[in-house]
Write an enzyme that holds these catalytic residues in place. Structure first.
Site, PDB file in Angstrom:
ATOM      1  N   LYS A 220       0.840  -1.199   0.000  1.00 35.99           N
ATOM      2  CA  LYS A 220       0.000   0.000   0.000  1.00 35.99           C
ATOM      3  C   LYS A 220       0.875   1.249   0.000  1.00 35.99           C
ATOM      4  CE  LYS A 220      -3.426   2.464   2.715  1.00 35.99           C
ATOM      5  NZ  LYS A 220      -4.400   2.459   3.806  1.00 35.99           N
ATOM      6  N   GLU A 226      10.376  -4.648   4.634  1.00 36.30           N
ATOM      7  CA  GLU A 226      10.419  -6.058   4.235  1.00 36.30           C
ATOM      8  C   GLU A 226      10.151  -6.211   2.744  1.00 36.30           C
ATOM      9  OE1 GLU A 226       8.847  -4.804   6.818  1.00 36.30           O
ATOM     10  OE2 GLU A 226       8.804  -6.167   8.523  1.00 36.30           O
ATOM     11  N   GLY A 292      -4.856  -1.738   4.859  1.00 34.25           N
ATOM     12  CA  GLY A 292      -4.103  -2.892   4.357  1.00 34.25           C
ATOM     13  C   GLY A 292      -4.819  -4.205   4.623  1.00 34.25           C
ATOM     14  N   ARG A 293      -5.342  -4.370   5.839  1.00 34.81           N
ATOM     15  CA  ARG A 293      -5.976  -5.641   6.197  1.00 34.81           C
ATOM     16  C   ARG A 293      -7.381  -5.772   5.618  1.00 34.81           C
ATOM     17  NH1 ARG A 293      -4.874  -2.180  10.138  1.00 34.81           N
ATOM     18  NH2 ARG A 293      -6.507  -1.342  11.491  1.00 34.81           N
ATOM     19  N   GLU A 378      -5.054  -6.312  14.621  1.00 32.60           N
ATOM     20  CA  GLU A 378      -4.520  -5.010  14.231  1.00 32.60           C
ATOM     21  C   GLU A 378      -5.644  -3.971  14.284  1.00 32.60           C
ATOM     22  OE1 GLU A 378      -2.652  -4.012  10.215  1.00 32.60           O
ATOM     23  OE2 GLU A 378      -0.867  -4.517  11.346  1.00 32.60           O
ATOM     24  N   HIS A 409      -6.317 -32.802  17.695  1.00 29.37           N
ATOM     25  CA  HIS A 409      -5.234 -33.631  18.227  1.00 29.37           C
ATOM     26  C   HIS A 409      -4.105 -32.775  18.785  1.00 29.37           C
ATOM     27  CE1 HIS A 409      -7.134 -37.239  16.642  1.00 29.37           C
ATOM     28  NE2 HIS A 409      -7.522 -36.450  15.655  1.00 29.37           N
ATOM     29  N   LYS A 542       9.021  -0.885  14.159  1.00 25.18           N
ATOM     30  CA  LYS A 542       9.609  -0.621  12.839  1.00 25.18           C
ATOM     31  C   LYS A 542      10.728   0.415  12.962  1.00 25.18           C
ATOM     32  CE  LYS A 542       5.492  -0.976   9.881  1.00 25.18           C
ATOM     33  NZ  LYS A 542       4.613  -0.184   9.020  1.00 25.18           N
TER      34      LYS A 542
HETATM   35  O1  F6P Z   1       3.011  -2.876   9.769  1.00 27.08           O
HETATM   36  C1  F6P Z   1       1.656  -3.008   9.610  1.00 27.08           C
HETATM   37  C2  F6P Z   1       1.223  -2.667   8.215  1.00 27.08           C
HETATM   38  O2  F6P Z   1       1.174  -1.312   8.064  1.00 27.08           O
HETATM   39  C3  F6P Z   1      -0.108  -3.315   7.913  1.00 27.08           C
HETATM   40  O3  F6P Z   1      -1.178  -2.578   8.363  1.00 27.08           O
HETATM   41  C4  F6P Z   1      -0.032  -3.454   6.449  1.00 27.08           C
HETATM   42  O4  F6P Z   1      -0.978  -4.370   5.969  1.00 27.08           O
HETATM   43  C5  F6P Z   1       1.393  -3.947   6.299  1.00 27.08           C
HETATM   44  O5  F6P Z   1       2.113  -3.195   7.249  1.00 27.08           O
HETATM   45  C6  F6P Z   1       1.984  -3.787   4.939  1.00 27.08           C
HETATM   46  O6  F6P Z   1       1.970  -2.465   4.518  1.00 27.08           O
HETATM   47  P1  F6P Z   1       2.170  -2.068   3.013  1.00 27.08           P
HETATM   48  O7  F6P Z   1       1.078  -2.694   2.223  1.00 27.08           O
HETATM   49  O8  F6P Z   1       2.136  -0.576   2.981  1.00 27.08           O
HETATM   50  O9  F6P Z   1       3.515  -2.599   2.570  1.00 27.08           O
END
Ligand code: F6P
Length: 579
Positions: A220, A226, A292-293, A378, A409, A542
């Site tokens: 987003k 990452e 995002g979620r 979240e 199980h 972060k």
């Molecule tokens: O760190 C949390 C977050 O901001 C989430 O809310 C989001 O889905 C995820 O990181 C990834 O963010 P992006 O889509 O901006 O890479």
């Protein structure tokens, strides 16, 4: 930032009444069912294709009446309307919350009824128009990849799509892809890279042919460490592997051309996409009003659209929309997400439950609990309300789960006989996607030709029954059990469950399920008065990771600046790394 202040739920008359009701209530599912033959039917509701049985919850009609009154007092319906019309209910980020607009059907100008619908214009943006314009581009691209019209730089069709993203840019797509595996076009596979642990990208690419691999960088913000790190690793991998295969010249132009055919992006930050080197023509946008979620039904679902095709993706969106319409048009008393959200409030705030299990009896839903963890935790893991004041109640439960029967199980022992109350949602589908009616038994439990899916679902029905009704000491004794062991074999019962049954795991049903939980999460957030759409709690970690990075890579001044525990841990890490 102006907004209606939240109503403190604890000041409502229904909250007080719920407390008194709880004090006077002795849960007795055996007795309640025995005394009330209509209980199961009355408490079983429909949401589109989903049959939702609430009757094995620790509630009476009075409990539900009081909970619905609470929903009225905190104005759940008003907040839902505010969300649908684009009010900035994401207060701390001053944003509208419009994931429901992602799945509104397009308005057909030829269709009088649909054409009469008011266009959704929010903050000057024609939302319907923009949503469908992007969807059309996603579908066009998906068709090209699926048909082989889109090729890699050497003219070979795409066989593997690798989605690089994390959080909502990963969990939604991977969950839906896994759920809809039987709908995936043969010859196409999607893999998902999320973790910055380089072994993730290594394992997902090790056996791939770069000429037939397409990367989707899904972010987003296009600023997530990452995802950008993994995207750079993937780009390097592409260049090196193509060069190893002798099909890439050592020139900038050749590299740019390779990225152009093997990388696309999904983001709200198209300028950053371009800066990364991805052609804006190969980028699909969305908007800051999609959390995002809550984004799997936006262009973030491009990997899914490629895998299952535009028609199935449309069905998925239709399923979401059916759930949205259910919420919008159904009275609170029969409104499934409203009631399930209120039940969660009941368990969390009145019966002291801390966690909530989600147990899909459908292996294809194996990533659904992980997806729900981000959606729910979240969203509702907050300690302040949307006006900045502290919450007045406990908030977000810990959501967790695994598919049945595996969980039986592993951890069901604690749900059945532990000291903690764990409300659980059981989800099953009547028709398996891939029937295995000719399974071979061994003369033991499964006969040759047995209907294994029915055997599977017998577990689903048995578990909720055992949890609700338990087994008394007398029943245990009647089986001839040694008296010393009787206590250990007693099941208290009165362990609450909701059963959700769907005809099959179709794209529409998957959409309905996801939207159901989105709305449950929303309802709980409104009751607690929290902004379910921000996520400030992930920021500190972060920021500190960036600050600590120099210490971990050998900057001794940065190492000295750490607290004693962190410093010692990093020092140990460096020692181990060297050895
Ligand atoms: O760190 C949390 C977050 O901001 C989430 O809310 C989001 O889905 C995820 O990181 C990834 O963010 P992006 O889509 O901006 O890479």
């Amino acid at each position: 930032m102006t907004t209606t202040p939240p109503t403190d739920p604890t000041t409502t008359s229904s909250w007080g009444a719920l407390g008194a009701h709880r004090d006077a209530l002795t849960p007795d599912l055996r007795g309640w069912f025995a005394a009330d033959p209509g209980r199961a039917e009355r408490l079983t509701l429909d949401l589109a294709d989903l049959t939702v049985d609430l009757s094995k919850n620790l509630v009476t009609d009075e409990t539900l009446t009081l909970l619905v009154a609470l929903a009225r007092e905190v104005d759940v319906a008003g907040r839902y309307e505010a969300m649908l019309r684009g009010d900035h209910i994401n207060v701390t980020e001053d944003r509208a919350v419009l994931h429901t607009a992602l799945r509104r059907p397009s308005v057909d100008p030829e269709d009088d009824e649909a054409g009469s619908r008011e266009p959704l214009v929010v903050d000057g943006q024609d939302v319907d128009h923009d949503v469908h314009e992007v969807l059309a581009r996603v579908y066009d691209f998906a068709d090209k990849v699926r048909s082989g019209e889109w090729t890699g730089v050497t003219g070979k069709r795409v066989e593997t799509v690798v989605n690089i993203g994390i959080g909502g840019s990963d969990l939604g797509p991977v969950m839906v892809y896994e759920a809809l595996k039987p709908y995936v076009q043969p010859g196409l596979e999607v893999r998902f890279v999320s973790n910055i642990d380089p072994s993730d990208v290594y394992e997902k690419t090790a056996d791939l042919d770069p000429e037939t691999t397409l990367f989707i960088v899904a972010s987003k913000t296009f600023g997530t460490l990452e995802t950008l790190t993994n995207a750079r690793l993937a780009r390097q991998w592409l260049w090196e592997r193509l060069a190893d295969a002798g099909v890439l010249d050592d020139t900038d132009d050749a590299r740019t051309a390779a990225v152009g055919k093997h990388f696309v992006a999904v983001s709200t930050a198209l300028d950053k996409v371009a800066a990364f080197g991805i052609d804006p023509d190969n980028a699909f946008g969305f908007w800051d009003w999609v959390g995002g979620r809550y984004s799997v039904d936006s262009a973030i679902g491009t990997s899914v659209a490629i895998a299952v095709g535009p028609d199935a993706f449309e069905e998925l969106l239709a399923g979401f929309h059916a759930a949205d319409e259910h919420v919008r048009t159904t009275p609170l008393e029969a409104n499934v997400p409203v009631l399930m959200g209120l039940l969660n409030v009941w368990y969390t705030n009145f019966l002291d439950a801390h966690t909530h299990a989600v147990l899909p009896y459908a292996q294809y839903l194996h990533r659904f609990p992980a997806y729900l963890q981000q959606l729910t935790m979240e969203s509702n893991g907050k300690s302040v309300r949307w006006d900045g004041t502290p919450v007045t109640t406990q908030t977000g439960e810990v959501f967790w789960g695994e598919p049945g029967t595996n969980g039986q199980h592993a951890f069901y022992q604690l749900i059945h006989q532990g000291t903690r109350l764990i409300p659980a949602d059981f989800i099953a589908v009547a028709n398996p996607a891939r029937p295995l009616l000719d399974a071979v038994g061994d003369g033991a439990a499964v006969e040759p030709g047995a209907d294994v899916h029915s055997l599977f679902l017998a577990n689903f029905f048995a578990q909720t029954k055992a949890l609700a009704f338990g087994k008394t000491a007398d029943e245990v004794r009647a089986e001839g059990t040694d008296e010393a062991i009787v206590p250990a074999r007693v099941f208290s019962g009165n362990r609450p469950t909701t059963s959700i049954l769907a005809p099959a795991l179709t794209p529409s049903v998957v959409g309905q399920l996801v939207a159901l939980y989105e709305h449950i999460t929303f309802v709980q957030g409104v009751v607690w008065g929290i902004d379910s759409f921000d996520q400030w709690g992930v920021e500190l970690g972060k920021k500190l990771a960036l600050e600590i990075a120099p210490a971990v890579t050998g900057d001794s001044a940065a190492l000295d600046a750490q607290d004693p525990s962190t410093k010692a841990l990093i020092a140990k890490y460096l020692e181990l790394r060297e050895s």
